[in-house]
Design a protein around this motif. Structure first.
Motif, short mmCIF file in Angstrom:
data_model
loop_
_atom_site.label_atom_id
_atom_site.label_comp_id
_atom_site.label_asym_id
_atom_site.label_seq_id
_atom_site.Cartn_x
_atom_site.Cartn_y
_atom_site.Cartn_z
N SER A 196 -10.10 -21.37 9.02
CA SER A 196 -10.60 -22.66 9.48
C SER A 196 -11.76 -22.48 10.45
N ARG A 197 -11.62 -21.57 11.38
CA ARG A 197 -12.67 -21.35 12.37
C ARG A 197 -13.91 -20.73 11.74
N ALA A 253 -6.73 -12.13 7.22
CA ALA A 253 -7.09 -13.40 7.85
C ALA A 253 -5.87 -14.31 7.97
N THR A 254 -5.81 -15.03 9.06
CA THR A 254 -4.79 -16.06 9.24
C THR A 254 -5.42 -17.40 8.85
N ASP A 262 -13.47 -14.45 20.27
CA ASP A 262 -12.55 -15.59 20.14
C ASP A 262 -11.83 -15.57 18.79
N LEU A 263 -12.50 -15.06 17.76
CA LEU A 263 -11.94 -15.09 16.41
C LEU A 263 -11.05 -13.90 16.07
N THR A 264 -11.35 -12.73 16.61
CA THR A 264 -10.61 -11.53 16.20
C THR A 264 -9.12 -11.57 16.46
N PRO A 265 -8.62 -12.31 17.46
CA PRO A 265 -7.16 -12.39 17.56
C PRO A 265 -6.52 -13.09 16.36
N CYS A 266 -7.33 -13.80 15.58
CA CYS A 266 -6.82 -14.49 14.39
C CYS A 266 -6.71 -13.56 13.19
N VAL A 267 -7.10 -12.30 13.37
CA VAL A 267 -6.97 -11.30 12.31
C VAL A 267 -5.75 -10.46 12.63
N GLU A 300 -5.76 -19.98 10.67
CA GLU A 300 -6.61 -20.41 11.77
C GLU A 300 -7.98 -19.74 11.69
N LEU A 301 -8.00 -18.44 11.37
CA LEU A 301 -9.27 -17.74 11.25
C LEU A 301 -10.12 -18.36 10.15
#
Length: 126
Positions: free
Chosen positions: A80-81, A74-75, A64-69, A77-78
């Motif tokens: 924050s998550r 890091a983005t 779920d998190l890797t699309p935020c990279v 959103e990443l």
């Protein structure tokens, strides 16, 4: 690069890479004959995956998190998550610390009231 070279360069097994692919953490390109081919960016992605596993995150959470990279960076959103995951780990650590402290208290109380002979055999649980 092919799976063996990526495994060697990343310091992981080919089995780990197949697992990452199975869990949608890594997506190699496939040749017509079905061989996996990876780009250089796969090395950065594997490092992120390993860091997140080491931090105690599940493969589903990591997926779920890797699309935020993006491009290994890091983005917002990443970040924050990840903060949410860190807070979850902090709460778990606090729970474990309280449990350990309770055990220490029980051990201290039991030690003060210890008998010279024990009715429990090793391996018995109370």
């Amino acid at each position: 690069m092919r799976i063996g070279e990526l495994a060697r360069r990343a310091g992981v097994t080919t089995r780990a890479l197949r697992y990452y692919e199975e869990r949608n953490l890594l997506a190699p390109r496939r040749s017509e004959s079905g061989q996996r081919h990876y780009t250089e960016s796969a090395l950065d992605r594997i490092r992120v995956i390993q860091e997140l596993f080491a931090a105690g995150l599940s493969s589903k959470t990591i997926a779920d998190l890797t699309p935020c990279v993006v491009d290994g960076k890091a983005t917002p959103e990443l970040l924050s998550r990840l903060a949410v995951q860190r807070d979850r780990l902090d709460a778990h650590i606090a729970d474990l610390t309280r449990t350990r402290d309770r055990l220490d208290s029980v051990i201290a109380g039991a030690s003060a009231n210890m008998r010279t002979e024990t009715p429990c055999k090793q391996g018995d649980s109370a």
